[in-house]
Design an enzyme around this catalytic site. Structure first.
Site, PDB file in Angstrom:
ATOM      1  N   GLU A  62     -12.310 -39.973 -70.484  1.00  0.00           N
ATOM      2  CA  GLU A  62     -11.554 -39.793 -71.729  1.00  0.00           C
ATOM      3  C   GLU A  62     -10.319 -40.705 -71.702  1.00  0.00           C
ATOM      4  OE1 GLU A  62     -10.512 -35.695 -72.383  1.00  0.00           O
ATOM      5  OE2 GLU A  62      -9.764 -36.110 -74.409  1.00  0.00           O
TER       6      GLU A  62
ATOM      7  N   ASN B 207     -16.345 -32.462 -80.439  1.00  0.00           N
ATOM      8  CA  ASN B 207     -15.985 -31.957 -79.108  1.00  0.00           C
ATOM      9  C   ASN B 207     -15.153 -30.695 -79.291  1.00  0.00           C
ATOM     10  OD1 ASN B 207     -15.254 -32.244 -76.070  1.00  0.00           O
ATOM     11  ND2 ASN B 207     -13.271 -32.076 -77.079  1.00  0.00           N
ATOM     12  N   GLU B 208     -15.566 -29.642 -78.654  1.00  0.00           N
ATOM     13  CA  GLU B 208     -14.793 -28.389 -78.680  1.00  0.00           C
ATOM     14  C   GLU B 208     -14.237 -28.129 -80.086  1.00  0.00           C
ATOM     15  OE1 GLU B 208     -11.995 -28.048 -75.422  1.00  0.00           O
ATOM     16  OE2 GLU B 208     -13.599 -28.211 -73.948  1.00  0.00           O
TER      17      GLU B 208
ATOM     18  N   TYR C 204     -14.959 -24.865 -66.935  1.00  0.00           N
ATOM     19  CA  TYR C 204     -14.180 -25.385 -65.815  1.00  0.00           C
ATOM     20  C   TYR C 204     -13.984 -24.309 -64.751  1.00  0.00           C
ATOM     21  CZ  TYR C 204     -12.902 -29.590 -68.423  1.00  0.00           C
ATOM     22  OH  TYR C 204     -12.943 -30.788 -69.089  1.00  0.00           O
TER      23      TYR C 204
ATOM     24  N   GLU D 142     -18.780 -30.882 -69.819  1.00  0.00           N
ATOM     25  CA  GLU D 142     -17.478 -30.856 -69.148  1.00  0.00           C
ATOM     26  C   GLU D 142     -17.533 -29.753 -68.107  1.00  0.00           C
ATOM     27  OE1 GLU D 142     -13.839 -30.920 -71.450  1.00  0.00           O
ATOM     28  OE2 GLU D 142     -14.730 -32.294 -72.918  1.00  0.00           O
TER      29      GLU D 142
ATOM     30  N   GLN E  65     -13.077 -35.425 -64.533  1.00  0.00           N
ATOM     31  CA  GLN E  65     -13.440 -36.666 -65.177  1.00  0.00           C
ATOM     32  C   GLN E  65     -13.588 -37.751 -64.121  1.00  0.00           C
ATOM     33  OE1 GLN E  65     -11.073 -37.704 -68.597  1.00  0.00           O
ATOM     34  NE2 GLN E  65     -11.170 -35.638 -69.463  1.00  0.00           N
TER      35      GLN E  65
HETATM   36  O1  AHR Z   1     -11.148 -32.684 -69.822  1.00  0.00           O
HETATM   37  C1  AHR Z   1      -9.923 -32.391 -70.433  1.00  0.00           C
HETATM   38  C2  AHR Z   1     -10.095 -31.655 -71.738  1.00  0.00           C
HETATM   39  O2  AHR Z   1     -10.683 -30.415 -71.513  1.00  0.00           O
HETATM   40  C3  AHR Z   1     -10.989 -32.292 -72.764  1.00  0.00           C
HETATM   41  O3  AHR Z   1     -10.343 -33.261 -73.513  1.00  0.00           O
HETATM   42  C4  AHR Z   1     -11.363 -31.135 -73.622  1.00  0.00           C
HETATM   43  O4  AHR Z   1     -12.613 -31.307 -74.240  1.00  0.00           O
HETATM   44  C5  AHR Z   1     -11.330 -29.961 -72.692  1.00  0.00           C
HETATM   45  O5  AHR Z   1     -10.639 -28.902 -73.199  1.00  0.00           O
END
Ligand code: AHR
Length: 518
Positions: free
Chosen positions: A48, A195-196, A268, A323, A372
């Protein structure tokens, strides 16, 4: 002074191999059977426009003293080539829903400076745009996974971007692409539609997003007949099933006018936001807590795939975990919003556990992207000006390369548990697969940070007298690589021989081992 807990843990970890072992772990594979194919795209990366992820991490510009090819740093390209990166998701993330592609084409000295409000509010120079991204992909041998702007863009803007990139016909946009140096159409094999959008992408309700999805999925077309393009809808945030339900129900009732090929999941290893778990200098409680949190991926995949199965029993729609990774407290002193964090042996285990989980769900999970790639979150690579460093997570990605497009082989693991306080986890996690050349591969993670795991590996349906490969161990679970000591955590050669009809493997505490059977 070091906390007593950390001292005790380091003593335990340092002497782990010498400590008493529990009864041998029984692992059995049946090489005569085949499961789902492990799509190489589950080893994808995410890059990103965030902090030093793109600028400095990938792009230094053609005039930089750092060796580069057309502005893209050579050391990073060489390191990524060794990972056989299948795809790179770009330009975000939250950034994608504020990205306007026209700012990133044409002569670089004429591109506008814009802002990156999500990530530190810094200036976005737009030096790395569509052509630079495609050049970077070509240099590392990866495919495009492009996220279009649904949050603040328009369907027309997205449609134009797709036409600009993919049409072979001499339209005005194709001529503009040619004038900017690329007469041939680009390939966009994977397209993310937003995205999200339940969060930073516009806080849309599931129904509102579905309406947008139908519009974008129709008009953001692929015009390049030389390739297929898979469209990935935004899906769930962790355990929330509302997007999964809404998108899958809409897909089931889709008309001729739109379609998707996948839906995404973001999860995450973080426990809660804002992230507070330290990247270094942590104790066994933090170690065990984050491994436990990582194992939630298994439950999430089960939950979301059950909904998908209800609407799509033939498993046409893939799940893209686009992600994932450890999101830790930022490195002290790093710029606000740059999401910089160190990367330890614990994070290597987090990567391995996630790969194993994706493999167990390989019939549905066919794309995944760690967050990332460089300098951001659970990165493969750190850069510091002209220097580059490989993280423990990088090494796990490399060790797992043989699993790309391999066919999973049934495996059973009777390991007992690793217990710490009220946390209890399977002591060993493992997967097996057969690659295209017919070789059998097994990946094993010993979660216990204090005890060696002795594994009796039985192989039915094939003769195996030796296991050979690599193991990733570390002096401590919070060991990291630094620019001063870059090989504190690095793979070492590993072998095991047969005894009593089984292969006997000794897995060091908190280690990841990948072997091929001979
Ligand atoms: O990876 C960091 C952020 O986490 C991304 O931009 C977003 O999609 C997520 O919330």
């Amino acid at each position: 002074m070091k906390p007593i807990r950390a001292i005790l843990l380091s003593m335990c970890v340092l002497t782990g191999a010498a400590l008493a072992q529990d009864k041998p772990v029984q692992v059995n594979i049946d090489a005569s059977k085949a499961g789902a194919k492990i799509d190489r795209h589950i080893f994808g990366q995410f890059a990103e426009h965030l902090g030093r992820g793109i600028y400095e991490g990938v792009w230094v510009g053609p005039d930089s003293p750092i060796p580069n090819t057309r502005g893209i740093r050579n050391d990073v390209v060489a390191a990524l080539k060794d990972l056989k990166v299948p795809n790179v998701r770009w330009p975000g993330g939250c950034f994608a829903d504020e990205y306007h592609w026209r700012n990133g084409i044409g002569p670089r000295d004429q591109r506008p400076a814009t802002l990156n409000p999500n990530w530190g509010g810094v200036i976005e120079p737009n030096a790395f745009g569509t052509h630079e991204y495609m050049d970077f992909l070509a240099q590392i041998g990866a495919e495009a996974y492009l996220s279009i702007n649904v949050g603040s863009g328009t369907p027309a803007e997205a449609a134009d971007w797709l036409e600009y990139m993919t049409t072979p016909q001499p339209t005005a946009l194709a001529k503009q692409r040619a004038a900017n140096g690329h007469p041939e159409p680009f390939k966009v094999p994977i397209l993310g539609i937003g995205n999200e959008n339940w969060g930073c992408g516009g806080s849309m309700t599931p129904d509102f997003y579905v309406s947008q999805l139908k519009i974008y999925a129709r008009y953001a077309r692929n015009y390049n007949p030389a390739q297929q393009m898979r469209r990935i809808a935004v899906g769930p945030d962790t355990a929330d099933t509302s997007y999964t339900e809404a998108v899958m129900a809409a897909w089931k009732n889709k008309t001729w006018a739109w379609d998707i090929e996948g839906i995404s999941l973001h999860f995450y290893t973080v426990v809660k936001f804002p992230p507070t778990f330290k990247a270094t200098g942590f104790g066994e409680t933090e170690y065990a807590t984050l491994l436990k949190e990582t194992r939630r991926m298994e439950d999430l995949l089960r939950t979301h795939t059950a909904i998908m199965d209800k609407h799509d029993p033939a498993k046409k729609v893939l799940l893209a975990v686009d992600e994932w990774g450890a999101w830790l407290a930022p490195t002290p002193g790093s710029p606000e919003g740059f999401l910089e964090q160190q990367n330890s042996q614990r994070d290597a285990l987090i990567a391995a556990l996630n790969f194993n989980t994706f493999t167990r769900h390989a019939d549905r999970v066919r794309i995944a992207n760690i967050a990332q790639m460089v300098n951001v979150l659970q990165a493969m690579i750190f850069t510091n000006k002209e220097k580059m460093l490989l993280t423990p997570t990088y090494h796990v990605f490399k060790m797992y390369v043989p699993f790309q497009d391999a066919v999973s082989v049934p495996i059973s693991v009777d390991a007992g548990n690793y217990t710490h306080g009220d946390i209890s986890l399977p002591r060993v996690d493992a997967i097996a697969a057969r690659d295209a050349r017919g070789a059998l591969w097994v990946a094993l993670t010993n979660l216990d940070p204090t005890k060696t795991a002795k594994v009796d590996l039985g192989v039915a349906g094939a003769k195996a007298t030796r296991a050979r490969g690599e193991t990733l161990t570390a002096p401590r679970v919070d060991s990291v690589n630094t620019f001063e000591a870059p090989r504190t955590v690095a793979p070492k050669a590993f072998t095991a021989k047969a005894s009593g009809g089984k292969l006997v493997l000794e897995l060091a505490p908190a280690s990841v081992t990948v072997v091929t059977l001979e």
